[in-house]
Design a protein around this motif. Sequence first.
Motif, PDB file in Angstrom:
ATOM      1  N   LEU A  88      59.735 117.717  14.277  1.00 12.10           N
ATOM      2  CA  LEU A  88      60.781 116.932  14.644  1.00 12.10           C
ATOM      3  C   LEU A  88      60.484 116.595  16.012  1.00 12.10           C
ATOM      4  CD1 LEU A  88      63.927 118.766  13.356  1.00 12.10           C
ATOM      5  CD2 LEU A  88      62.861 116.817  12.504  1.00 12.10           C
ATOM      6  N   ASP A  89      60.613 114.995  16.313  1.00 13.91           N
ATOM      7  CA  ASP A  89      60.422 114.510  17.585  1.00 13.91           C
ATOM      8  C   ASP A  89      61.165 114.669  18.305  1.00 13.91           C
ATOM      9  OD1 ASP A  89      57.931 113.367  16.698  1.00 13.91           O
ATOM     10  OD2 ASP A  89      59.054 111.356  16.097  1.00 13.91           O
ATOM     11  N   ILE A  90      60.956 114.647  19.932  1.00 14.58           N
ATOM     12  CA  ILE A  90      62.099 114.882  20.954  1.00 14.58           C
ATOM     13  C   ILE A  90      61.609 113.466  21.685  1.00 14.58           C
ATOM     14  CG2 ILE A  90      62.761 116.240  22.858  1.00 14.58           C
ATOM     15  CD1 ILE A  90      61.180 118.552  21.322  1.00 14.58           C
ATOM     16  N   PRO A  91      62.267 112.579  21.725  1.00 13.00           N
ATOM     17  CA  PRO A  91      61.924 111.367  22.556  1.00 13.00           C
ATOM     18  C   PRO A  91      62.025 111.698  24.274  1.00 13.00           C
ATOM     19  CG  PRO A  91      64.370 111.179  21.551  1.00 13.00           C
ATOM     20  CD  PRO A  91      63.641 112.637  21.340  1.00 13.00           C
ATOM     21  N   ALA A  92      61.048 110.744  24.737  1.00  7.30           N
ATOM     22  CA  ALA A  92      60.941 110.775  26.211  1.00  7.30           C
ATOM     23  C   ALA A  92      62.403 110.285  26.469  1.00  7.30           C
ATOM     24  CB  ALA A  92      59.821 109.890  26.802  1.00  7.30           C
ATOM     25  N   HIS A  93      62.818 111.049  27.688  1.00  8.38           N
ATOM     26  CA  HIS A  93      64.261 110.780  28.244  1.00  8.38           C
ATOM     27  C   HIS A  93      65.224 110.679  27.207  1.00  8.38           C
ATOM     28  CE1 HIS A  93      62.137 109.826  31.927  1.00  8.38           C
ATOM     29  NE2 HIS A  93      61.367 109.140  31.361  1.00  8.38           N
ATOM     30  N   GLY A  94      65.149 111.654  26.137  1.00  6.07           N
ATOM     31  CA  GLY A  94      66.238 111.697  25.143  1.00  6.07           C
ATOM     32  C   GLY A  94      66.257 113.297  24.710  1.00  6.07           C
ATOM     33  N   SER A  95      67.080 113.210  23.581  1.00  8.19           N
ATOM     34  CA  SER A  95      67.302 114.671  23.006  1.00  8.19           C
ATOM     35  C   SER A  95      66.847 114.903  21.600  1.00  8.19           C
ATOM     36  CB  SER A  95      68.803 114.971  23.195  1.00  8.19           C
ATOM     37  OG  SER A  95      69.081 115.138  24.688  1.00  8.19           O
ATOM     38  N   LEU A  96      66.750 115.965  21.133  1.00  6.77           N
ATOM     39  CA  LEU A  96      66.655 116.328  19.634  1.00  6.77           C
ATOM     40  C   LEU A  96      67.964 117.298  19.655  1.00  6.77           C
ATOM     41  CD1 LEU A  96      65.648 116.609  16.956  1.00  6.77           C
ATOM     42  CD2 LEU A  96      64.161 118.455  17.805  1.00  6.77           C
ATOM     43  N   VAL A  97      68.765 116.677  18.605  1.00  4.85           N
ATOM     44  CA  VAL A  97      70.098 117.794  18.429  1.00  4.85           C
ATOM     45  C   VAL A  97      69.941 118.038  17.085  1.00  4.85           C
ATOM     46  CG1 VAL A  97      72.509 117.364  18.105  1.00  4.85           C
ATOM     47  CG2 VAL A  97      71.510 115.942  19.723  1.00  4.85           C
ATOM     48  N   LEU A  98      69.865 119.566  17.047  1.00  4.96           N
ATOM     49  CA  LEU A  98      70.098 120.427  16.045  1.00  4.96           C
ATOM     50  C   LEU A  98      71.625 120.791  15.767  1.00  4.96           C
ATOM     51  CD1 LEU A  98      66.818 122.501  16.171  1.00  4.96           C
ATOM     52  CD2 LEU A  98      67.221 120.290  15.308  1.00  4.96           C
ATOM     53  N   GLU A  99      72.073 120.371  14.475  1.00  5.57           N
ATOM     54  CA  GLU A  99      73.714 120.440  14.252  1.00  5.57           C
ATOM     55  C   GLU A  99      73.958 120.828  12.993  1.00  5.57           C
ATOM     56  OE1 GLU A  99      75.464 116.620  15.532  1.00  5.57           O
ATOM     57  OE2 GLU A  99      73.967 115.611  14.757  1.00  5.57           O
ATOM     58  N   SER A 100      75.034 121.212  12.718  1.00  2.74           N
ATOM     59  CA  SER A 100      75.495 121.417  11.305  1.00  2.74           C
ATOM     60  C   SER A 100      75.605 120.091  10.574  1.00  2.74           C
ATOM     61  CB  SER A 100      76.703 122.053  11.468  1.00  2.74           C
ATOM     62  OG  SER A 100      77.400 122.319  10.186  1.00  2.74           O
ATOM     63  N   GLY A 101      75.004 119.888   9.415  1.00  5.14           N
ATOM     64  CA  GLY A 101      75.054 118.633   8.631  1.00  5.14           C
ATOM     65  C   GLY A 101      73.749 117.782   8.904  1.00  5.14           C
ATOM     66  N   GLY A 102      72.975 118.071   9.983  1.00  4.62           N
ATOM     67  CA  GLY A 102      71.723 117.496  10.409  1.00  4.62           C
ATOM     68  C   GLY A 102      70.516 118.393  10.306  1.00  4.62           C
TER      69      GLY A 102
END
Length: 149
Positions: A88-102
């Motif tokens: 899964l990608d983690i963008p520069a100056h961003g976030s990767l959110v791992l969450e319920s339903g996603g």
Amino acid sequence: MRRPAATALIVAGALALAGCGGSDDGTADLSVGSAYMPQPVSDMAAGFLTITNEGDSTDRLTSVSSDVAGQVTVHGTVDGAMREVEALDIPAHGSLVLESGGNHLMFEQLKRRPKQGQKVTAELRFDRSAPVTVEIPVKPATYVPKTGH
């Protein structure tokens, strides 16, 4: 005497120029927060967290391991359908959110069932960055975070 000074100046200039480059030369600067695992009710458990990248380059979460599970897989969710993904990608100056339903982590073949109040250790591995070890607190099976996800 002038040659050592001139050589030093050339080397210093070359090193300075080596630091100049496009965004491909940047690095990811990763941190992990908002981690939790609902107390498992079977031999599988889900893990949720947010990976923030303050760096200039995109990175990728490529794999996860934990001593509590026989394997940990990375899952993507598209149109409500969950499937294992390679990364899964983690963008520069961003976030990767791992969450319920996603997007999320699946701790499979649990060697023991972690209980509410305990912590599970996991090692996150990335395409470009060094591995990150995270302590994931075990929450009640029905836990829903108020913020962060």
